[in-house]
Design an enzyme around this catalytic site. Structure first.
Site, mmCIF file in Angstrom:
data_model
loop_
_atom_site.group_PDB
_atom_site.id
_atom_site.type_symbol
_atom_site.label_atom_id
_atom_site.label_comp_id
_atom_site.label_asym_id
_atom_site.label_seq_id
_atom_site.Cartn_x
_atom_site.Cartn_y
_atom_site.Cartn_z
ATOM 1 C CG HIS A 1 -52.769 -7.115 58.692
ATOM 2 N ND1 HIS A 1 -53.770 -8.000 58.956
ATOM 3 C CD2 HIS A 1 -51.705 -7.551 59.409
ATOM 4 C CE1 HIS A 1 -53.347 -8.917 59.801
ATOM 5 N NE2 HIS A 1 -52.088 -8.674 60.089
HETATM 6 C C1 UD1 Z 1 -47.766 -6.910 62.719
HETATM 7 C C2 UD1 Z 1 -47.391 -8.388 62.838
HETATM 8 C C3 UD1 Z 1 -48.526 -9.240 62.300
HETATM 9 C C4 UD1 Z 1 -49.845 -8.887 62.958
HETATM 10 C C5 UD1 Z 1 -50.102 -7.395 62.780
HETATM 11 C C6 UD1 Z 1 -51.378 -6.965 63.438
HETATM 12 C C7 UD1 Z 1 -45.015 -8.919 62.596
HETATM 13 C C8 UD1 Z 1 -43.985 -9.506 61.692
HETATM 14 N N1 UD1 Z 1 -46.209 -8.688 62.041
HETATM 15 O O1 UD1 Z 1 -47.866 -6.614 61.327
HETATM 16 O O2 UD1 Z 1 -48.243 -10.600 62.564
HETATM 17 O O3 UD1 Z 1 -50.876 -9.631 62.365
HETATM 18 O O4 UD1 Z 1 -49.003 -6.685 63.379
HETATM 19 O O5 UD1 Z 1 -51.657 -5.614 63.179
HETATM 20 O O6 UD1 Z 1 -44.724 -8.694 63.750
HETATM 21 N N2 UD1 Z 1 -47.757 1.326 61.459
HETATM 22 C C9 UD1 Z 1 -48.325 2.506 61.834
HETATM 23 N N3 UD1 Z 1 -48.690 2.659 63.142
HETATM 24 C C10 UD1 Z 1 -48.512 1.696 64.077
HETATM 25 C C11 UD1 Z 1 -47.916 0.500 63.681
HETATM 26 C C12 UD1 Z 1 -47.546 0.312 62.374
HETATM 27 O O7 UD1 Z 1 -48.508 3.399 61.030
HETATM 28 O O8 UD1 Z 1 -48.882 1.912 65.252
HETATM 29 C C13 UD1 Z 1 -47.383 1.123 60.038
HETATM 30 C C14 UD1 Z 1 -45.933 1.400 59.756
HETATM 31 O O9 UD1 Z 1 -45.841 1.974 58.505
HETATM 32 C C15 UD1 Z 1 -45.302 0.045 59.661
HETATM 33 C C16 UD1 Z 1 -46.453 -0.793 59.139
HETATM 34 O O10 UD1 Z 1 -47.645 -0.209 59.667
HETATM 35 O O11 UD1 Z 1 -44.183 0.023 58.865
HETATM 36 C C17 UD1 Z 1 -46.396 -2.215 59.564
HETATM 37 O O12 UD1 Z 1 -46.252 -2.361 60.978
HETATM 38 P P1 UD1 Z 1 -45.496 -3.639 61.597
HETATM 39 O O13 UD1 Z 1 -45.593 -3.668 63.055
HETATM 40 O O14 UD1 Z 1 -44.115 -3.715 61.013
HETATM 41 O O15 UD1 Z 1 -46.257 -4.858 60.970
HETATM 42 P P2 UD1 Z 1 -47.819 -5.120 60.826
HETATM 43 O O16 UD1 Z 1 -48.130 -5.150 59.391
HETATM 44 O O17 UD1 Z 1 -48.617 -4.233 61.717
#
Ligand code: UD1
Length: 366
Positions: A209
């Site tokens: 991820h």
């Molecule tokens: C975040 C953390 C990362 C951690 C990871 C665990 C930061 C900078 N990154 O990354 O350190 O290892 O979480 O999972 O804080 N999305 C969904 N549903 C959700 C959440 C996210 O669909 O419930 C999708 C969205 O498109 C979003 C993308 O995942 O834009 C990324 O989510 P985000 O929280 O920005 O970062 P992670 O990659 O999850």
């Protein structure tokens, strides 16, 4: 009476906050320390958030900020804007942040600007790679924190090198391992691997991820090239993070993945099922931070598909190897494990299931 606000937001935060909250309640120290849980809503899908509360026996958050996804700055800023009035109203004596996600940084920044003392759980980890958003979050959060709880001695050293006073650093161990050890026996009977048609100790578990691996088409294709070869030797089970699933679609790689007959893609799975898959795997391939630690405790060989790790103790003591993303290297190291030459290791100090006890003991004296 100490009023404590604990801030969580993303999936890996929940496993770290849960044992501390349970310990506060168990001690009855909730009489001296009153804890409220704030969930920023950084992760909001049921499978990324609510199911973890259930598995970890966490009661619902007292306050939910509902910030959702955004750019790095957008997400951090939205947490700050929504959190500030909460902290002004609640007037906590201490704000506790965990891990290294954007909610961690935003929580620390908001508290610091209101002159509220901060405790950081999992302080001092450094990848020395500032292209990672988490590294920025770690450095700034630690700089602002008053109580820095570390998981390993190299974290203490990193903090000292950055000029952080020794009086603020508490080496208490790995609280996420408290969660793992408390649920391990319950998880044994789940047989998630069996339900997926896998053979025990005869499959690879994969997670991806990190933006550097999945936001970039070229990088993702390189990893896929390795998987294409690996699945000829062993089945691979791959619970997909939403970021990864979206990018696979965006880059038009769906068909390519479907054609890999021994690559089993799943939706994100609950903590207990994931733990069951990890415990019974031949090896784990991952770019996650927490999984490097969990595999070390479980004694399962782990190949980290990154250039570096902020958790070097999992390499020097544990079962982890940082192999990068070169397909030839990934295949070579995977085959070594399959042929019984996987790394064995030892469990680092204080990764013993009693970290929350040690942390709460210190919190009680504040
Ligand atoms: C975040 C953390 C990362 C951690 C990871 C665990 C930061 C900078 N990154 O990354 O350190 O290892 O979480 O999972 O804080 N999305 C969904 N549903 C959700 C959440 C996210 O669909 O419930 C999708 C969205 O498109 C979003 C993308 O995942 O834009 C990324 O989510 P985000 O929280 O920005 O970062 P992670 O990659 O999850």
């Amino acid at each position: 009476m100490v009023k404590l606000i604990c801030i969580v937001g993303a999936r890996p935060n929940f496993m770290k906050a849960a044992p501390i909250i349970h310990q506060l309640k168990k001690n009855g120290s909730s009489m001296n320390i009153k804890v409220k849980l704030v969930h920023t809503g950084q992760h909001y899908d049921k499978v990324m958030s609510q199911v973890f509360f259930k598995d970890l026996r966490l009661s619902q958050p007292d306050i939910y900020l509902g910030v959702g996804s955004d750019s790095q700055a957008g997400q951090t800023a939205r947490v700050m804007i929504k959190l500030e009035p909460v902290l002004l109203k609640e007037k906590p004596d201490l704000v506790m942040v965990v891990g290294d996600v954007n909610s961690t940084l935003a929580g620390a920044l908001t508290a610091a600007k209101l002159n509220i003392p901060i405790a950081h759980i999992e302080a001092g980890l450094r990848s020395f790679d500032r292209t990672m958003p988490e590294e920025i979050n770690r450095i700034v959060t630690d700089r602002l924190s008053d109580f820095l709880f570390t998981t390993c001695q190299d974290a203490n050293l990193n903090l000292s090198r950055e000029g952080i006073s020794k009086n603020k650093i508490y080496f208490t161990g790995n609280v996420m391992i408290d969660t793992l050890l408390s649920l391990k026996s319950k998880v044994k009977s789940l047989k998630t691997w069996d339900k997926l048609g896998l053979r025990q100790n005869n499959y690879a578990l994969l997670t991806l991820h990190r933006p550097e691996n999945v936001d970039n088409q070229k990088a993702l294709k390189r990893i896929l090239a390795a998987l294409q070869e690996i699945q000829k030797y062993i089945k691979i089970v791959f619970p997909l993070h939403p970021r990864t699933e979206k990018n696979i679609k965006k880059f038009g790689l769906n068909r390519k993945i479907k054609n890999l007959k021994n690559l089993i893609c799943l939706k994100p799975i609950r903590y207990l099922s994931f733990l069951n898959l990890m415990m019974n795997a031949k090896l784990v391939l991952t770019d996650s931070g927490g999984i490097q630690e969990e595999t070390t405790v479980l004694g399962i060989p782990c190949l980290t598909l990154r250039k570096n790790t902020e958790r070097p103790v999992t390499v020097t003591k544990g079962t982890n190897m940082v192999v990068g993303t070169n397909p030839t290297r990934i295949l070579k190291e995977t085959l070594k494990v399959i042929r019984g030459k996987g790394k064995t290791g030892r469990i680092p100090k204080f990764w013993d299931g009693r970290t929350a006890q040690r942390i709460v003991k210190i919190l009680e004296k504040i």
